[in-house]
Motif scaffolding. Structure first.
Motif: not given
Length: 167
Positions: A76-79, A83-86, A97-99, A114-115
């Protein structure tokens, strides 16, 4: 003309905090301070900056998260976390995921984290590189109904990684 070129420079400072109170709990913080030096407020200037130049310093919290595991099977990671997909630099269709979109001409990816709450479940019984991620995305969420959800399953076979993502 050369005499009309403005002098401008900036300094970038990263501050890190990393704590591991136990072997299975980790807390991490990362902030970025960007200071823009202008001709009236340069590094070599003898005058003190006034209130009009104080806006040239920006502070941004990039990451602030807590990581732990449940029975050494669910991680679990909270906070606020990145997030770097690709892997592509210019066009990245799986980075939904990133706006904020990644700037392909930037030297480094300066987007903040991102929270969210991320559950990572490794599936080593299926394959060495198989993982499932469940994410509760909480940026701009004022109520529980505003929380977004993501699922990602990925598997690595040889030099190839294949993933399926649903938001």
């Amino acid at each position: 003309a050369l005499d009309e070129v403005p002098l401008d420079s900036s300094a970038l400072l990263y501050l890190y905090g990393d704590a591991r109170p136990t072997q299975r709990i980790r807390a991490f913080a990362k902030a970025r301070i960007d200071r823009r030096f202008t001709p009236s407020d340069s590094l070599f200037s003898a005058t003190q900056p006034d209130a009009s130049t104080s806006t040239s310093t920006t502070v941004q919290l990039d990451q602030l998260w807590l990581k732990f595991d449940i029975g050494r099977t669910v991680f679990v990671t909270m906070g606020q976390q990145p997030v770097r997909w690709g892997t592509t630099r210019i066009w990245n269709p799986v980075d939904f995921v990133n706006a904020q979109r990644k700037d392909p001409l930037a030297i480094f990816d300066a987007r903040p984290g991102i929270p969210l709450v991320k559950l990572h479940i490794p599936l080593e019984d299926i394959a060495d590189g198989a993982n499932v991620y469940a994410i509760a995305q909480m940026d701009d969420a004022g109520r529980l109904a505003d929380v977004g959800g993501l699922l990602r399953a990925e598997v690595s076979v040889g030099p190839t990684e294949t993933g399926i993502s649903v938001a």
